[in-house]
Design a protein around this motif. Structure first.
Motif, PDB file in Angstrom:
ATOM      1  N   UNK A  90       0.843  -1.194   0.000  1.00 38.72           N
ATOM      2  CA  UNK A  90       0.000   0.000   0.000  1.00 38.72           C
ATOM      3  C   UNK A  90       0.872   1.235   0.000  1.00 38.72           C
ATOM      4  N   UNK A  91       0.425   2.234  -0.731  1.00 40.97           N
ATOM      5  CA  UNK A  91       1.101   3.527  -0.791  1.00 40.97           C
ATOM      6  C   UNK A  91       0.136   4.593  -0.308  1.00 40.97           C
ATOM      7  N   UNK A  92       0.680   5.744   0.025  1.00 38.88           N
ATOM      8  CA  UNK A  92      -0.152   6.881   0.430  1.00 38.88           C
ATOM      9  C   UNK A  92      -0.095   7.925  -0.679  1.00 38.88           C
ATOM     10  N   UNK A  93      -1.267   8.307  -1.167  1.00 38.78           N
ATOM     11  CA  UNK A  93      -1.363   9.364  -2.175  1.00 38.78           C
ATOM     12  C   UNK A  93      -1.417  10.696  -1.439  1.00 38.78           C
ATOM     13  N   UNK A  94      -0.488  11.570  -1.743  1.00 38.71           N
ATOM     14  CA  UNK A  94      -0.404  12.863  -1.072  1.00 38.71           C
ATOM     15  C   UNK A  94      -1.653  13.697  -1.368  1.00 38.71           C
ATOM     16  N   UNK A  95      -2.165  14.366  -0.359  1.00 42.49           N
ATOM     17  CA  UNK A  95      -3.402  15.146  -0.474  1.00 42.49           C
ATOM     18  C   UNK A  95      -3.140  16.526  -1.074  1.00 42.49           C
ATOM     19  N   UNK A  96      -4.043  16.960  -1.935  1.00 39.73           N
ATOM     20  CA  UNK A  96      -3.932  18.320  -2.485  1.00 39.73           C
ATOM     21  C   UNK A  96      -4.120  19.360  -1.390  1.00 39.73           C
ATOM     22  N   UNK A  97      -4.993  19.075  -0.425  1.00 42.91           N
ATOM     23  CA  UNK A  97      -5.279  20.046   0.637  1.00 42.91           C
ATOM     24  C   UNK A  97      -4.100  20.243   1.588  1.00 42.91           C
ATOM     25  N   UNK A  98      -3.102  19.364   1.517  1.00 40.94           N
ATOM     26  CA  UNK A  98      -1.913  19.525   2.354  1.00 40.94           C
ATOM     27  C   UNK A  98      -0.946  20.542   1.753  1.00 40.94           C
ATOM     28  N   UNK A  99      -1.257  21.012   0.538  1.00 35.37           N
ATOM     29  CA  UNK A  99      -0.454  22.045  -0.117  1.00 35.37           C
ATOM     30  C   UNK A  99      -0.989  23.400   0.336  1.00 35.37           C
ATOM     31  N   UNK A 100      -0.093  24.315   0.621  1.00 33.68           N
ATOM     32  CA  UNK A 100      -0.480  25.634   1.107  1.00 33.68           C
ATOM     33  C   UNK A 100      -1.441  26.324   0.127  1.00 33.68           C
ATOM     34  N   UNK A 101      -2.479  26.944   0.652  1.00 34.77           N
ATOM     35  CA  UNK A 101      -3.506  27.688  -0.096  1.00 34.77           C
ATOM     36  C   UNK A 101      -4.448  26.797  -0.898  1.00 34.77           C
ATOM     37  N   UNK A 102      -4.416  25.493  -0.672  1.00 32.76           N
ATOM     38  CA  UNK A 102      -5.307  24.570  -1.377  1.00 32.76           C
ATOM     39  C   UNK A 102      -6.285  23.997  -0.362  1.00 32.76           C
ATOM     40  N   UNK A 103      -7.556  23.982  -0.724  1.00 34.61           N
ATOM     41  CA  UNK A 103      -8.590  23.486   0.183  1.00 34.61           C
ATOM     42  C   UNK A 103      -8.975  22.053  -0.160  1.00 34.61           C
ATOM     43  N   UNK A 104      -9.595  21.401   0.788  1.00 34.65           N
ATOM     44  CA  UNK A 104     -10.104  20.047   0.572  1.00 34.65           C
ATOM     45  C   UNK A 104     -11.152  20.074  -0.539  1.00 34.65           C
ATOM     46  N   UNK A 105     -12.015  21.085  -0.546  1.00 33.82           N
ATOM     47  CA  UNK A 105     -13.077  21.144  -1.558  1.00 33.82           C
ATOM     48  C   UNK A 105     -12.492  21.266  -2.972  1.00 33.82           C
ATOM     49  N   UNK A 106     -11.383  22.010  -3.126  1.00 36.72           N
ATOM     50  CA  UNK A 106     -10.723  22.088  -4.432  1.00 36.72           C
ATOM     51  C   UNK A 106     -10.243  20.697  -4.848  1.00 36.72           C
ATOM     52  N   UNK A 107      -9.594  20.000  -3.943  1.00 35.05           N
ATOM     53  CA  UNK A 107      -9.082  18.665  -4.245  1.00 35.05           C
ATOM     54  C   UNK A 107     -10.175  17.691  -4.616  1.00 35.05           C
ATOM     55  N   UNK A 108     -11.279  17.745  -3.897  1.00 31.28           N
ATOM     56  CA  UNK A 108     -12.390  16.835  -4.196  1.00 31.28           C
ATOM     57  C   UNK A 108     -13.061  17.205  -5.515  1.00 31.28           C
TER      58      UNK A 108
END
Length: 187
Positions: A90-108
């Motif tokens: 198993x690998x972990x896919x890095x979250x977009x929301x963990x990037x500065x100025x990026x929201x969870x809603x943008x990533x989803x």
């Protein structure tokens, strides 16, 4: 009676809390030891806005020999996710929301566009399929710097130098698209 109650209160309250914390610590240690990928994903999603803690968890992933898939516009979601590999690891896919100025809603929203219309072919394809309401200059710069477009374009610096043009293109493309749709409705 009060003297006896006061004496018990001096250590009884602390014992109860220590017992509860001991149980939680044991459960946490069990999960971390037996389900490290799931544990780290849950912990990182809990602290998604805290880059210091995320860095600590990423170091823990290295200790457990868990592969981290870097942020990608064609693979990442709003939150951290687990990817099952062909070899059952198993690998972990890095979250977009963990990037500065990026929201969870943008990533989803990006993930939803991807699931409905397929992977992005280029940064222009991304700009055309993503609403200008979701993108601003700072967000676009940060996802470029984080390497989200590395699979689509090999030179981050060229993309960074083109951010203003990309933003202008996004606005004009979506304005023109909206006006042509509006004119079709009026006819």
């Amino acid at each position: 009676i009060f003297a006896k109650v006061a004496k018990f209160a001096g250590y009884g309250f602390n014992k109860a809390h220590a017992s509860a914390y001991g149980v939680i610590s044991y459960q946490t240690a069990f999960l971390k030891a037996n389900f490290p990928t799931e544990f780290l994903v849950a912990a990182m999603n809990l602290d998604i806005d805290n880059s210091d803690k995320i860095n600590i968890f990423l170091q823990e992933a290295k200790i457990f020999d868990i592969k981290i898939i870097p942020p990608s516009i064609n693979e990442s979601y709003g939150y951290f996710r687990i990817k099952k590999n062909k070899d059952n690891s198993r690998s972990i896919i890095f979250a977009l929301a963990a990037i500065k100025s990026v929201t969870v809603s943008f990533g989803e929203e990006v993930a939803e566009i991807r699931s409905k219309q397929g992977e992005f072919k280029s940064i222009i394809d991304f700009i055309e399929r993503t609403s200008p309401k979701l993108i601003n200059r700072k967000l676009l710069e940060n996802i470029i710097k984080a390497g989200c477009f590395d699979s689509l374009h090999s030179n981050r610096n060229n993309l960074l130098l083109s951010v203003q043009k990309l933003m202008a293109y996004s606005l004009s493309y979506h304005t023109e698209k909206h006006s042509s749709q509006f004119s079709l409705i009026k006819v």
